[in-house]
Design a protein around this motif. Structure first.
Motif, PDB file in Angstrom:
ATOM      1  N   ALA A 253       0.823  -1.219   0.000  1.00 31.38           N
ATOM      2  CA  ALA A 253       0.000   0.000   0.000  1.00 31.38           C
ATOM      3  C   ALA A 253       0.857   1.269   0.000  1.00 31.38           C
ATOM      4  CB  ALA A 253      -0.927  -0.004   1.218  1.00 31.38           C
ATOM      5  N   ILE A 254       1.949   1.276   0.702  1.00 34.87           N
ATOM      6  CA  ILE A 254       2.768   2.484   0.784  1.00 34.87           C
ATOM      7  C   ILE A 254       3.488   2.726  -0.540  1.00 34.87           C
ATOM      8  CG2 ILE A 254       4.559   3.693   2.088  1.00 34.87           C
ATOM      9  CD1 ILE A 254       1.961   3.059   3.690  1.00 34.87           C
ATOM     10  N   ALA A 255       3.961   1.665  -1.186  1.00 35.21           N
ATOM     11  CA  ALA A 255       4.563   1.815  -2.518  1.00 35.21           C
ATOM     12  C   ALA A 255       3.539   2.380  -3.495  1.00 35.21           C
ATOM     13  CB  ALA A 255       5.101   0.479  -3.014  1.00 35.21           C
ATOM     14  N   LYS A 256       2.305   1.899  -3.401  1.00 37.97           N
ATOM     15  CA  LYS A 256       1.239   2.407  -4.270  1.00 37.97           C
ATOM     16  C   LYS A 256       1.002   3.899  -4.042  1.00 37.97           C
ATOM     17  CE  LYS A 256      -0.370  -1.462  -6.242  1.00 37.97           C
ATOM     18  NZ  LYS A 256      -0.573  -1.639  -7.660  1.00 37.97           N
ATOM     19  N   LEU A 257       1.053   4.340  -2.779  1.00 34.93           N
ATOM     20  CA  LEU A 257       0.888   5.773  -2.481  1.00 34.93           C
ATOM     21  C   LEU A 257       1.976   6.611  -3.151  1.00 34.93           C
ATOM     22  CD1 LEU A 257      -0.009   5.813   1.324  1.00 34.93           C
ATOM     23  CD2 LEU A 257      -1.456   6.556  -0.567  1.00 34.93           C
ATOM     24  N   PHE A 258       3.226   6.186  -2.982  1.00 31.00           N
ATOM     25  CA  PHE A 258       4.331   6.936  -3.583  1.00 31.00           C
ATOM     26  C   PHE A 258       4.213   6.964  -5.103  1.00 31.00           C
ATOM     27  CE2 PHE A 258       6.656   6.461   0.488  1.00 31.00           C
ATOM     28  CZ  PHE A 258       7.076   7.770   0.643  1.00 31.00           C
ATOM     29  N   GLU A 259       3.926   5.834  -5.705  1.00 29.10           N
ATOM     30  CA  GLU A 259       3.811   5.786  -7.164  1.00 29.10           C
ATOM     31  C   GLU A 259       2.666   6.656  -7.660  1.00 29.10           C
ATOM     32  OE1 GLU A 259       3.654   1.505  -7.487  1.00 29.10           O
ATOM     33  OE2 GLU A 259       5.722   1.456  -8.223  1.00 29.10           O
ATOM     34  N   ALA A 260       1.535   6.624  -6.974  1.00 29.73           N
ATOM     35  CA  ALA A 260       0.388   7.447  -7.377  1.00 29.73           C
ATOM     36  C   ALA A 260       0.706   8.934  -7.245  1.00 29.73           C
ATOM     37  CB  ALA A 260      -0.839   7.087  -6.544  1.00 29.73           C
ATOM     38  N   ALA A 261       1.608   9.267  -6.337  1.00 32.34           N
ATOM     39  CA  ALA A 261       2.001  10.663  -6.143  1.00 32.34           C
ATOM     40  C   ALA A 261       3.032  11.123  -7.174  1.00 32.34           C
ATOM     41  CB  ALA A 261       2.565  10.850  -4.733  1.00 32.34           C
ATOM     42  N   GLY A 262       3.515  10.203  -8.008  1.00 27.59           N
ATOM     43  CA  GLY A 262       4.458  10.575  -9.054  1.00 27.59           C
ATOM     44  C   GLY A 262       5.904  10.227  -8.767  1.00 27.59           C
ATOM     45  N   THR A 263       6.168   9.543  -7.673  1.00 26.24           N
ATOM     46  CA  THR A 263       7.534   9.128  -7.351  1.00 26.24           C
ATOM     47  C   THR A 263       7.986   8.049  -8.319  1.00 26.24           C
ATOM     48  OG1 THR A 263       7.207   9.616  -5.005  1.00 26.24           O
ATOM     49  CG2 THR A 263       9.013   8.117  -5.549  1.00 26.24           C
ATOM     50  N   ASP A 264       9.207   8.204  -8.824  1.00 27.58           N
ATOM     51  CA  ASP A 264       9.835   7.167  -9.640  1.00 27.58           C
ATOM     52  C   ASP A 264      10.429   6.160  -8.656  1.00 27.58           C
ATOM     53  OD1 ASP A 264      11.158   5.582 -11.471  1.00 27.58           O
ATOM     54  OD2 ASP A 264      12.625   7.104 -12.030  1.00 27.58           O
TER      55      ASP A 264
END
Length: 152
Positions: free
Chosen positions: A132-143
């Motif tokens: 879930a936390i990886a999904k949050l970062f990715e959805a926020a635009g983090t590479d």
């Protein structure tokens, strides 16, 4: 009779903020403290909010990685996780609004394991689906790059 777990739950928390830098958040039977270092006016009793975000990603990778490894029958052995995180501080320094405060993050999961590299890669692929936390970062635009590597 089997108990069915709810798919969606609601988390609630009420924090106390004893200083401008320290936030105390009761969670379950724990008291989580998020704080700033002394040089920024804090009491250094816990990680900063941004450090807590990075460490949450590490912890989620660990938990979900182990769940997937267990489900797949893969022995991860002993693991350690390294994080390399770019953080654009212009936002928290009030210099300008930043759309992606964490532009790039690389997580390396080092596995001293009897598993093959192919098996570890599979665990990584499955973990990417469910962390879930990886999904949050990715959805926020983090590479976000997460590497699962055999370290022995």
């Amino acid at each position: 009779m089997a108990i069915k777990m709810k798919s969606v739950v609601t988390y609630r928390a009420t924090a106390s903020c004893p200083t401008h830098a320290r936030t105390e958040i009761p969670v379950r039977d724990l008291n989580v403290v998020i704080d700033e270092p002394e040089e920024r006016g804090g009491t250094n009793l816990g990680p900063t909010p941004t450090e807590a975000a990075m460490t949450a990603l590490i912890a989620c990778t660990n938990v979900i990685g182990h769940k997937n490894a267990h489900r797949l029958g893969i022995d991860l052995g002993e693991i350690s996780i390294d994080a390399n995180c770019q953080f654009d501080r212009r936002g928290v320094l009030m210099q300008e609004e930043i759309d992606v405060p964490f532009p790039e993050m690389t997580i390396t999961v080092n596995c001293n394991s009897p598993a093959s590299q192919e098996e570890l890669t599979l665990v990584g692929q499955e973990t990417a689906k469910y962390c879930a936390i990886a999904k949050l970062f990715e959805a926020a635009g983090t590479d976000l790059t997460v590497n699962w590597v055999k370290s022995n």
